[in-house]
Design a protein around this motif. Structure first.
Motif, short mmCIF file in Angstrom:
data_model
loop_
_atom_site.label_atom_id
_atom_site.label_comp_id
_atom_site.label_asym_id
_atom_site.label_seq_id
_atom_site.Cartn_x
_atom_site.Cartn_y
_atom_site.Cartn_z
N UNK A 1 -3.87 -11.12 -5.54
CA UNK A 1 -4.05 -10.52 -4.02
C UNK A 1 -2.98 -9.38 -3.93
N UNK A 2 -3.62 -8.10 -4.14
CA UNK A 2 -2.58 -6.97 -4.13
C UNK A 2 -1.82 -6.81 -2.68
N UNK A 3 -2.79 -7.34 -1.56
CA UNK A 3 -2.64 -7.15 -0.35
C UNK A 3 -1.35 -7.98 -0.01
N UNK A 4 -1.31 -9.05 -0.41
CA UNK A 4 -0.46 -10.18 -0.01
C UNK A 4 1.07 -10.32 -0.73
N UNK A 5 1.08 -9.32 -1.83
CA UNK A 5 2.28 -9.32 -2.54
C UNK A 5 3.31 -8.46 -1.71
N UNK A 6 4.60 -9.10 -1.41
CA UNK A 6 5.48 -8.15 -1.00
C UNK A 6 5.83 -6.80 -1.81
N UNK A 7 5.96 -5.82 -1.15
CA UNK A 7 6.19 -4.66 -2.05
C UNK A 7 7.36 -4.71 -2.76
N UNK A 8 8.57 -5.19 -2.40
CA UNK A 8 9.69 -5.49 -2.96
C UNK A 8 9.58 -6.55 -4.26
N UNK A 9 8.70 -7.20 -4.14
CA UNK A 9 8.51 -8.18 -5.20
C UNK A 9 7.12 -8.02 -6.10
N UNK A 10 6.54 -6.91 -5.95
CA UNK A 10 5.25 -6.90 -6.52
C UNK A 10 5.35 -6.49 -8.13
#
Length: 659
Positions: A394-403
């Protein structure tokens, strides 16, 4: 650089005047064409011509079937040269770049040089260049640095080979280019051999795919490679006529025709009998199968006596159609399970069935909750990758800092807080299987660049690691957003969009599906099995469900039925067991007197109100409404009868059906 450009322009002027140069003859002739035929001015420096999105899409759609076959070859070639500074272009026969793979780190430089998706490299516009001159001559060639006509292209080295269709017409050009290279032109000799080899592979793959129901005859000059990499490939029908060929076979057969003075047309091959060329009849093809030793599969040309070693592939057995008037769709079971008798879904699933075992990426579009992940799982289960992992992200649920760490993994100690043993990453977890990128439209731009490299090179570099790891993945992405709008707004990378949309599958919303009852009953049956109880929908509950607009689509329906199962006390789910929002909407419809309904004052969520609005919008033309909703006319008539609209329309408008 300006001095180099000035010297280059002087050389072009001398060549155009008929004075000799030390260039290859093919380059000199192209220079003269540019001046004398294309009216290009050597002094004018031209910016690259990159087509807008809509025109590019038209060029891509015109060769959609061919692109499906060619893309795997393009990606495979890029993996061979990854890290050497090359980009790959696949253009159509007009010189427009319809597919592109390059290092996204150099996007700006590549776009300025015209080495980009949508760039027009036809010779009349771009001057002497690998793609344009390949189209003009029909030959594979290298256009290296100052070979280019336009002085702005001097830094480039470009190598191209033509790709012909099964009848000998130019279909595409495969080009491998670099922004910088060693000065000697000989440095591109290996690039030329690679691009010629892969062009031939793409030709043969397209031929085999197009004529998969006919005899295929492969020929090689030596027995050692007859079963491995034969140079010549022919398609032959059951009557012994040659109906397709790759370019190497075309050239070989033309040379044979030239030895036959009585031949009426020296260049016509399609439609001729196999026996016109070989000491061979169509009835002899079965004995040339792979099971027989290759030394016993020698055939000779009739005129020259030249020997070749053959391998024949028989067409699949033809099964006679049953006498029944309508056969069930030939779909894999996992795909059959996602719909029932809905025309829009049948079209989507039918297209998906043709793509289950291709390498291309798929993009599934649709409103939130329409079942995009469910369709992706069905495609995976129907494919040859079914035994390997299906990894949803789920690309929307991943935090940007951890993606990046989640997607690509990381080595032990790669950053503060990293797991002691490192992490493999979701892309690597999907190796051999399918990577499902849900809500791809919500992925941050910074991460899109890294993902693009994974898709282009099929390899991933975990954080903290210097060397990439190859991965074999099928990528299916999904979004509820309009990615074209996102691209135009600068929120989504254009090159990533084109890398993902090998094929686009758009799911209809639940309110437009004609198999609503089947979906509801199936969900109930599955839930009842897990609860070890039997429960069904009552008539008034079913009517309430039909009256709802379902903005949350399948996800909302699942929640509504789970709620009803939890509160229902008997074997039937009643209207009172449904969630408040659905029950209230149904009651509003039930309590409205006839004169209020005729006035169109029904609750906004009512299916009846929506259908009335659609009918009025299209002047009660049933066919027009059906086309707008993507359903069959009979579906609209069925909904009108169920919602008692027909008699109301007759009383209120007196109009005919409009068909």
């Amino acid at each position: 650089m300006r001095e180099e450009q000035a010297a280059h322009i002087d050389e072009l002027v001398r060549a155009a005047s008929g004075l000799g140069t030390r260039r290859d003859s093919i380059i000199e002739e192209s220079w003269r064409r540019c001046v004398n035929q294309h009216n290009l001015d050597p002094v004018v420096l031209r910016d690259p011509c990159i087509l807008p999105h809509q025109r590019l899409r038209e060029h891509q759609e015109a060769m959609d079937e061919f692109l499906h076959t060619a893309r795997f070859g393009v990606e495979t070639l890029y993996r061979e040269v990854a890290g050497l500074g090359y980009v790959l272009l696949l253009t159509d026969a007009k010189g427009v770049t319809v597919d592109f793979i390059g290092d996204p780190t150099f996007d700006n430089n590549l776009m300025r040089a015209g080495l980009y998706l949508g760039a027009d490299w036809n010779e009349p516009h771009a001057g002497t260049c690998a793609v344009g001159t390949c189209i003009a001559t029909g030959e594979a060639l290298v256009v290296h640095q100052t070979d280019h006509f336009d002085a702005t292209h001097i830094p480039l080295t470009c190598t191209a080979a033509p790709i012909y269709d099964a009848r000998g017409s130019l279909a595409a050009v495969l080009d491998i280019s670099a922004l910088r290279s060693p000065e000697p032109k000989e440095s591109q000799h290996l690039a030329l051999q690679l691009v010629k080899s892969f062009a031939r592979k793409i030709e043969s793959a397209h031929l085999l795919n197009r004529f998969r129901r006919e005899w295929i005859l492969k020929l090689a000059p030596s027995p050692e490679f007859a079963d491995v990499d034969p140079a010549y490939v022919l398609a032959v029908d059951s009557g012994g006529r040659i109906i397709g060929f790759n370019n190497e076979a075309r050239r070989l057969l033309i040379r044979e025709l030239e030895r036959q003075p009585a031949s009426a047309d020296m260049r016509t091959i399609a439609g001729r009998q196999l026996s016109d060329f070989f000491e061979l009849e169509v009835d002899d093809l079965p004995r040339l199968g792979h099971a027989r030793p290759v030394t016993q599969r020698m055939v000779r040309f009739r005129a020259s006596g030249l020997p070749l070693f053959a391998q024949s592939l028989a067409p699949p057995a033809r099964v006679s159609a049953p006498a029944a008037p309508a056969a069930a769709p030939d779909l894999p079971k996992p795909l059959l399970a996602v719909f029932h008798d809905d025309p829009a879904m049948a079209q989507v699933v039918g297209r998906a069935a043709k793509l289950v075992n291709t390498q291309m990426s798929l993009l599934i579009c649709g409103e939130t909750g329409t079942g995009k992940e469910h369709l992706a799982k069905a495609i995976h289960a129907a494919s040859g990758r079914a035994a390997k992992p299906f990894v949803p992200v789920n690309c929307a649920a991943l935090p940007e800092t951890l993606i990046e760490g989640e997607l690509f993994g990381y080595e032990a100690g790669a950053f503060t807080g990293a797991a002691a043993k490192g992490k493999r990453g979701l892309v690597s977890e999907a190796d051999g299987g399918t990577l499902f990128l849900d809500e791809i439209g919500d992925m941050p731009l910074s991460s899109q660049t890294r993902l693009l490299r994974v898709l282009a090179e099929r390899e991933v570099t975990p954080l903290g690691r210097s060397r990439p790891i190859p991965v074999n993945i099928r990528v299916i992405a999904a979004t509820h957003r309009d990615l074209v709008t996102e691209v135009k707004g600068g929120r989504f990378r254009e090159d990533l969009y084109f890398r993902l949309n090998g094929a686009i599958l758009t799911l209809p919303p639940l309110r437009h599906r004609t198999d609503f009852d089947w979906l509801a009953d199936r969900i109930l049956a599955e839930r009842c099995r897990s609860l070890s109880r039997r429960i069904e929908l009552s008539a008034d509950a079913r009517e309430a469900l039909h009256a709802h607009s379902w903005p949350g689509n399948m996800r909302e329906l699942l929640n509504a039925l789970d709620y009803a199962l939890a509160v229902a006390s008997g074997p039937l789910i009643g209207r009172e067991d449904l969630p408040d929002g659905i029950r209230a909407g149904w009651q509003g419809r039930d309590l409205a007197p006839a004169h209020i309904m005729q006035g169109g004052d029904v609750a906004a969520s009512s299916e009846r109100t929506r259908l009335l609005a659609d009918l009025r919008r299209h002047d009660w033309n049933i066919s027009a409404v059906a086309r707008a909703l993507g359903v069959d006319r009979t579906t609209i008539h069925r909904r009108m009868r169920r919602l008692q609209i027909a008699s109301l329309r007759e009383r209120s408008t007196g109009l005919a059906d409009g068909d």
